[in-house]
Scaffold this active site. Structure first.
Site, PDB file in Angstrom:
ATOM      1  N   LYS A 236       0.816  -1.210   0.000  1.00  0.00           N
ATOM      2  CA  LYS A 236       0.000   0.000   0.000  1.00  0.00           C
ATOM      3  C   LYS A 236       0.853   1.265   0.000  1.00  0.00           C
ATOM      4  O   LYS A 236       2.056   1.247   0.273  1.00  0.00           O
ATOM      5  CB  LYS A 236      -0.966  -0.023   1.188  1.00  0.00           C
ATOM      6  CG  LYS A 236      -2.068  -1.061   0.992  1.00  0.00           C
ATOM      7  CD  LYS A 236      -3.141  -0.999   2.045  1.00  0.00           C
ATOM      8  CE  LYS A 236      -4.247  -2.021   1.740  1.00  0.00           C
ATOM      9  NZ  LYS A 236      -5.292  -2.041   2.781  1.00  0.00           N
ATOM     10  N   ARG A 271      -2.443 -10.259   5.591  1.00  0.00           N
ATOM     11  CA  ARG A 271      -2.897 -10.485   4.213  1.00  0.00           C
ATOM     12  C   ARG A 271      -1.894  -9.861   3.251  1.00  0.00           C
ATOM     13  O   ARG A 271      -1.674  -8.653   3.283  1.00  0.00           O
ATOM     14  CB  ARG A 271      -4.284  -9.863   4.031  1.00  0.00           C
ATOM     15  CG  ARG A 271      -4.902  -9.988   2.650  1.00  0.00           C
ATOM     16  CD  ARG A 271      -6.263  -9.295   2.634  1.00  0.00           C
ATOM     17  NE  ARG A 271      -6.929  -9.379   1.346  1.00  0.00           N
ATOM     18  CZ  ARG A 271      -6.770  -8.512   0.351  1.00  0.00           C
ATOM     19  NH1 ARG A 271      -5.944  -7.480   0.512  1.00  0.00           N
ATOM     20  NH2 ARG A 271      -7.425  -8.659  -0.785  1.00  0.00           N
TER      21      ARG A 271
END
Length: 289
Positions: A236, A271
């Site tokens: 991210k 994740r």
């Protein structure tokens, strides 16, 4: 207690891989932190869009992750990156159902990453076990789908929605607000019949860098409750803002570091795109604990 010795669990209303039958259903238990592998069957996900549109390629990646020790495969058919445009349910189902059906019975937990109750219902019928909903099951129909099927669910926090969530997000106290939301939603969802939940603070979903860092530093607080915590910050923008890595596909080293921190703070699941690499990193970290 050391993070490696803490036992986490999820309960389901139907048999799932590695579960034991008990009075409340079938329960999967695991120590320490395990890995959820990302499998995006989309053309436009922010770092791996288009890689798994073909079933053979997706299955090869899924089985490689499973064989390295990945605990859950999270299968998505709609991008939730900032600015992403929605797709209809038929398109999403066309992307995820063949993969779920092909992996059914391969002794790995399957999660469907969707905001749509109709997609979740069809995915569960096809063989998925868990629903990962970035909207936090705000739609009552999604709660009913999970409760009726006996599926566990991931409740995530997001301020706004994917197309607008990064437009000046504001909090008075991001940790108190996000954790309060998750705990309240978990209680509501479970009281409505969903057998168990994961809590995800939603790193990067309607948060600035400072918001994300505050939440990551507070994983131990969220993990102090009864529900297992999922941290999902793979590749991210936060990693770029910290380390100066503009290309998402180059952010795996930062992703591993961030999720090792989360594991040490009590996260039950992390994740990642680089799921097999994360399994290896966690095994080494556990040996050093």
């Amino acid at each position: 207690m050391n993070w490696t010795g803490r036992i986490h669990e999820l309960t389901f209303g139907f048999p799932v891989p590695s579960a034991e039958k008990g009075p409340n259903g079938w329960t999967v238990r695991w120590p320490g932190c395990r890995v959820m592998g990302i499998l995006n069957a989309t053309p436009d996900s922010f770092s791996d869009g288009g890689q798994h549109l073909q079933l053979d390629a997706a299955l090869a990646t899924a089985r490689r992750m499973r064989d390295t020790g990945v605990f859950i495969l999270d299968i998505g058919g709609e991008s939730t990156r900032p600015g992403a445009e929605p797709v209809d349910a038929a398109t999403e189902l066309d992307r995820v159902l063949p993969l779920i059906r092909a992996l059914r019975g391969e002794h790995v937990l399957l999660s469907v990453d969707t905001m749509k109750p109709e997609v979740a219902a069809e995915a569960l019928r096809a063989g998925a076990h868990l629903v990962n909903d970035v909207t936090g099951l705000r739609d009552p129909a999604m709660i009913r789908v999970c409760a009726d099927a006996g599926a566990a669910a991931c409740v995530m926090h997001m301020q706004g929605e994917p197309r607008t969530m990064q437009h000046q997000p504001v909090y008075s106290d991001v940790v108190a607000e996000v954790h309060g939301f998750l705990r309240e939603r978990a209680a509501e969802v479970k009281s409505a019949g969903v057998p168990s939940v994961l809590l995800d603070p939603g790193i990067g979903f309607g948060k600035t860098l400072d918001h994300n860092l505050s939440l990551l530093r507070a994983v131990d607080d969220l993990a102090s409750g009864p529900d297992p915590v999922l941290i999902a910050a793979s590749r991210k923008k936060t990693i770029d803002l910290i380390a100066g890595v503009p290309e998402a596909a180059d952010r795996d080293p930062g992703s591993l570091a961030l999720h090792l921190h989360a594991a040490r703070c009590g996260a039950a699941l992390v994740r990642l795109h680089a799921a097999g690499e994360m399994v290896q990193a966690l095994r080494v970290e556990a040996a050093l604990a």
